[in-house]
Design an enzyme around this catalytic site. Sequence first.
Site, mmCIF file in Angstrom:
data_model
loop_
_atom_site.group_PDB
_atom_site.id
_atom_site.type_symbol
_atom_site.label_atom_id
_atom_site.label_comp_id
_atom_site.label_asym_id
_atom_site.label_seq_id
_atom_site.Cartn_x
_atom_site.Cartn_y
_atom_site.Cartn_z
ATOM 1 N N LYS A 43 0.722 -1.207 0.013
ATOM 2 C CA LYS A 43 0.045 0.070 0.018
ATOM 3 C C LYS A 43 0.836 1.326 0.054
ATOM 4 O O LYS A 43 0.419 2.370 -0.585
ATOM 5 C CB LYS A 43 -0.952 -0.091 1.179
ATOM 6 C CG LYS A 43 -2.134 -0.928 0.932
ATOM 7 C CD LYS A 43 -3.259 -0.934 2.125
ATOM 8 C CE LYS A 43 -4.150 -2.050 2.140
ATOM 9 N NZ LYS A 43 -5.185 -2.126 3.050
ATOM 10 N N ASP A 76 -9.712 2.719 2.635
ATOM 11 C CA ASP A 76 -9.537 2.196 3.914
ATOM 12 C C ASP A 76 -10.047 3.122 4.774
ATOM 13 O O ASP A 76 -10.319 3.039 5.953
ATOM 14 C CB ASP A 76 -8.162 1.898 4.250
ATOM 15 C CG ASP A 76 -7.778 0.181 3.722
ATOM 16 O OD1 ASP A 76 -8.599 -0.271 3.349
ATOM 17 O OD2 ASP A 76 -6.502 0.229 3.677
HETATM 18 P P1 NDP Z 1 1.726 -4.025 6.284
HETATM 19 O O1 NDP Z 1 2.422 -5.089 5.625
HETATM 20 O O2 NDP Z 1 1.750 -2.709 5.492
HETATM 21 O O3 NDP Z 1 2.057 -3.774 7.850
HETATM 22 C C1 NDP Z 1 2.122 -4.850 8.404
HETATM 23 C C2 NDP Z 1 2.167 -4.431 10.128
HETATM 24 O O4 NDP Z 1 2.045 -5.666 10.826
HETATM 25 C C3 NDP Z 1 3.220 -3.679 10.450
HETATM 26 O O5 NDP Z 1 3.096 -2.826 11.472
HETATM 27 C C4 NDP Z 1 4.254 -4.732 10.999
HETATM 28 O O6 NDP Z 1 5.396 -4.352 11.801
HETATM 29 C C5 NDP Z 1 3.271 -5.536 11.630
HETATM 30 N N1 NDP Z 1 3.768 -7.015 11.798
HETATM 31 C C6 NDP Z 1 3.694 -7.935 11.191
HETATM 32 N N2 NDP Z 1 3.961 -9.126 11.692
HETATM 33 C C7 NDP Z 1 4.318 -8.958 12.789
HETATM 34 C C8 NDP Z 1 4.899 -9.732 13.956
HETATM 35 N N3 NDP Z 1 5.109 -10.959 13.699
HETATM 36 N N4 NDP Z 1 5.403 -8.978 15.226
HETATM 37 C C9 NDP Z 1 4.989 -7.564 15.295
HETATM 38 N N5 NDP Z 1 4.435 -6.925 14.180
HETATM 39 C C10 NDP Z 1 4.360 -7.574 12.823
HETATM 40 O O7 NDP Z 1 0.111 -4.682 6.113
HETATM 41 P P2 NDP Z 1 -1.110 -3.549 6.267
HETATM 42 O O8 NDP Z 1 -1.178 -2.485 7.127
HETATM 43 O O9 NDP Z 1 -1.852 -3.671 4.945
HETATM 44 O O10 NDP Z 1 -2.200 -4.636 6.975
HETATM 45 C C11 NDP Z 1 -1.901 -5.004 8.501
HETATM 46 C C12 NDP Z 1 -3.246 -5.814 8.758
HETATM 47 O O11 NDP Z 1 -4.477 -5.027 8.815
HETATM 48 C C13 NDP Z 1 -3.426 -7.149 8.193
HETATM 49 O O12 NDP Z 1 -3.867 -8.142 9.197
HETATM 50 C C14 NDP Z 1 -4.691 -6.911 7.377
HETATM 51 O O13 NDP Z 1 -5.400 -8.121 7.192
HETATM 52 C C15 NDP Z 1 -5.463 -5.954 8.202
HETATM 53 N N6 NDP Z 1 -6.224 -5.017 7.339
HETATM 54 C C16 NDP Z 1 -7.537 -5.180 7.191
HETATM 55 C C17 NDP Z 1 -8.280 -4.061 6.601
HETATM 56 C C18 NDP Z 1 -9.759 -4.290 6.782
HETATM 57 O O14 NDP Z 1 -10.414 -3.788 5.690
HETATM 58 N N7 NDP Z 1 -10.400 -5.033 7.664
HETATM 59 C C19 NDP Z 1 -7.613 -3.179 5.739
HETATM 60 C C20 NDP Z 1 -6.286 -3.134 5.880
HETATM 61 C C21 NDP Z 1 -5.671 -3.739 6.587
HETATM 62 P P3 NDP Z 1 6.674 -4.076 11.033
HETATM 63 O O15 NDP Z 1 6.642 -2.647 10.392
HETATM 64 O O16 NDP Z 1 7.480 -3.874 12.417
HETATM 65 O O17 NDP Z 1 7.031 -5.119 10.045
#
Ligand code: NDP
Length: 303
Positions: free
Chosen positions: A66, A102
């Site tokens: 994104k 979003d």
């Molecule tokens: P991104 O890849 O942009 O971000 C992922 C986030 O999760 C980062 O903050 C990352 O931290 C963190 N993360 C991932 N794995 C771990 C871990 N093992 N431990 C700690 N932190 C972790 O993804 P999005 O922002 O697009 O999506 C994030 C979540 O939100 C997803 O689960 C997605 O399904 C959900 N979502 C749902 C929506 C809806 O319409 N319901 C809309 C948008 C998102 P770091 O930066 O440190 O890697």
Amino acid sequence: MTKRVVLIGHPVAHSLSGAMQQAAFDSLGIDATYELWDRTPIELAEAVAELRGDAFLGANVTIPHKERVVPMVDRLTDDAHVTGAVNTLTREGKRLIGHNTDVPGFKVALDRLVGKQKMPRNAVVLGAGGGARAVVYGLITEGFQRVVVFNRHLHRAEGMVKHFGRSAAHMELRAMPWHDSIIEAELAKTRVLINATSIGLMNDQSPVPAEALHGDLLVLDLIYAQTRLLRDAATAGATVADGELMLLHQGAAAFTLWTGQPAPLELMQAKLAEARAGGLRSAEGEPAGVAADAPAAAASAAD
Ligand code: NDP
């Protein structure tokens, strides 16, 4: 000619968005297909370039692209510009426009969570990815006065706080290091907790210890499932909601952008529920498979 709409993410298999968007096209007699494109970050630019062709109405962009897609489009709408994240693309001739649906999707979910109560002023946000950017911007525009962001990689949260500098000038927006004790201390003085990490999507883990949760919290998990966080929060007496409404409303807004028509919301919601019951997973951060030891709730319904 059959028009094409694609979901670009990595991975994207078994999308819930596919089920609701295809049903919406079909029900309105729109000759279009919704396709899933699994593209790694290195393949993203080529995939986006392909969308400039006449066959495409547009696209959804999801985890982890994104933010990365922002410099690849020709124009950003206000929500996309201010968040620095794009989840929907439309085409005007050969030009691509980046939107962020979003943001309205999150606002619907937040309003429903808060219900008839006065909108709280303090929130804790877990995560600093594309989804978190829509969340933080939604909280800023809802008039929150203090928002604390925790992220595994602190620098990403700090970058997001810096990005929102001007929009958040009137309030306190802070990034803090991810330590259970600091999160617990912040939650003790907070009403709203939003999980915008993907912790709980693929496994039955919670981003915060159960002891840190209390009964006055309003907890929204962007993941579309009864995650461990939501179960722990409900046990503590908190009010909880999963990511369904956000997913539905970001999808409905995207549908209208591509087609110019109001989205058939009830049908889309029914299709989401059907796909969820069938074990399909969301477009929004879709895992490729399910951990063998995952519990039924998370295994069948992750987001
Ligand atoms: P991104 O890849 O942009 O971000 C992922 C986030 O999760 C980062 O903050 C990352 O931290 C963190 N993360 C991932 N794995 C771990 C871990 N093992 N431990 C700690 N932190 C972790 O993804 P999005 O922002 O697009 O999506 C994030 C979540 O939100 C997803 O689960 C997605 O399904 C959900 N979502 C749902 C929506 C809806 O319409 N319901 C809309 C948008 C998102 P770091 O930066 O440190 O890697």
